[in-house]
Scaffold this motif. Structure first.
Motif, PDB file in Angstrom:
ATOM      1  N   TRP A  27      26.250  24.811 -11.586  1.00 56.85           N
ATOM      2  CA  TRP A  27      26.144  25.374 -12.926  1.00 56.85           C
ATOM      3  C   TRP A  27      26.311  24.282 -13.970  1.00 56.85           C
ATOM      4  N   CYS A  28      25.626  24.439 -15.084  1.00 59.61           N
ATOM      5  CA  CYS A  28      25.737  23.496 -16.199  1.00 59.61           C
ATOM      6  C   CYS A  28      26.529  24.165 -17.326  1.00 59.61           C
ATOM      7  N   ASP A 127      22.103  25.981 -24.710  1.00 60.37           N
ATOM      8  CA  ASP A 127      22.011  24.882 -23.746  1.00 60.37           C
ATOM      9  C   ASP A 127      23.028  24.982 -22.615  1.00 60.37           C
ATOM     10  N   ARG A 128      23.513  26.176 -22.351  1.00 61.00           N
ATOM     11  CA  ARG A 128      24.465  26.390 -21.256  1.00 61.00           C
ATOM     12  C   ARG A 128      23.886  27.419 -20.292  1.00 61.00           C
ATOM     13  N   ASP A 129      24.364  27.382 -19.049  1.00 58.10           N
ATOM     14  CA  ASP A 129      23.994  28.419 -18.085  1.00 58.10           C
ATOM     15  C   ASP A 129      24.828  29.660 -18.367  1.00 58.10           C
ATOM     16  N   SER A 154      19.161  30.762 -27.128  1.00 60.09           N
ATOM     17  CA  SER A 154      18.725  29.500 -26.520  1.00 60.09           C
ATOM     18  C   SER A 154      19.621  28.981 -25.391  1.00 60.09           C
ATOM     19  N   PRO A 155      19.966  29.825 -24.416  1.00 58.27           N
ATOM     20  CA  PRO A 155      20.720  29.305 -23.269  1.00 58.27           C
ATOM     21  C   PRO A 155      19.841  28.422 -22.397  1.00 58.27           C
ATOM     22  N   ARG A 156      20.463  27.589 -21.583  1.00 58.58           N
ATOM     23  CA  ARG A 156      19.718  26.763 -20.629  1.00 58.58           C
ATOM     24  C   ARG A 156      19.081  27.647 -19.565  1.00 58.58           C
ATOM     25  N   SER A 157      19.834  28.623 -19.085  1.00 56.60           N
ATOM     26  CA  SER A 157      19.322  29.593 -18.120  1.00 56.60           C
ATOM     27  C   SER A 157      20.146  30.863 -18.250  1.00 56.60           C
ATOM     28  N   ASP A 180      16.344  34.423 -15.230  1.00 56.86           N
ATOM     29  CA  ASP A 180      15.846  33.353 -14.366  1.00 56.86           C
ATOM     30  C   ASP A 180      16.129  33.666 -12.905  1.00 56.86           C
TER      31      ASP A 180
END
Length: 224
Positions: A27-28, A127-129, A154-157, A180
């Motif tokens: 996970w990011c 920009d976060r999972d 705008s999350p990363r995923s 996703d």
């Protein structure tokens, strides 16, 4: 008639088991959101397993006029209504005829969020999972509304995670890009009621959600 035995003792145990399954993934900078109300006790265990902050998401079902438990769509506090066109056709109801229900549920979603924000400020997700957690997935109308609202931030995923979820619904959410990925510990082809998979599936009141969120914020505060 054969009665299937419940798999999960309660939402807390389901969250512990779901968290153990998700922990092996990479996970990011993850954030865990519980879909209010019943998803929050499950999400607490996932957040603990992932060492991630816990937050809350709210989506309200728009039920059929004569069958309120039958979700024809869902709405968040802001943003458009997410309708299930196939359910609207089967119910022989036009979306325009449900305007009062939409307004009522949007107002209730806003009320819930205001109350939750009294103890838990928004956790940024850009920009976060993001892991959106609910206690189960049947038709997917509320999950879809919450997932689409999350995309605006705008999350990363975005991953939807549930202890039990209907396989076909999970496949549709993946295929249409609402999430996703969809993770379900158990994915039956037929899911009559999420409650059947729990020994204790009592209502989750606002007070319990507030207590869980407040405890998570205390645990995350500096100098704890």
């Amino acid at each position: 008639m054969r009665v299937r035995r419940a798999v999960f003792a309660d939402r807390a145990e389901a969250g512990t088991r779901l968290g153990a399954d998700l922990r092996v993934r990479k996970w990011c900078d993850p954030v865990v959101l519980g879909l209010a109300r019943g998803g929050v006790p499950v999400a607490a265990g996932v957040a603990t397993a992932l060492h991630a902050p816990l937050d809350v998401a709210v989506a309200r079902k728009i039920g059929a006029p004569a069958q309120p438990e039958w979700g024809l769509g869902a709405v968040t506090a802001d943003g458009p209504v997410n309708w299930d066109p196939a359910s609207l056709r089967r119910a022989r109801v036009a979306a325009a005829d449900l305007a009062e229900a939409v307004a009522r549920e949007k107002e209730e979603a806003a009320r819930q969020l205001r109350r939750y924000r009294e103890v838990a400020a928004v956790v940024p997700v850009a920009d976060r999972d993001v892991v959106l957690v609910d206690d189960g997935l049947a038709t997917g109308v509320t999950a879809r509304a919450a997932l689409r609202r999350l995309r605006d931030d705008s999350p990363r995923s975005v991953v939807l995670a549930v202890p039990v979820g209907r396989a076909g619904t999970a496949d549709r959410l993946r295929a249409e890009g609402a999430a996703d990925d969809v993770v379900a510990l158990i994915a039956p082809a037929v899911l009559v009621a999420v409650s059947c998979w729990y020994r204790d599936f009592g209502q989750t009141p606002d007070a319990e959600v507030l207590a869980i969120l407040a405890a998570a914020r205390r645990a995350d505060s500096p100098g704890r």
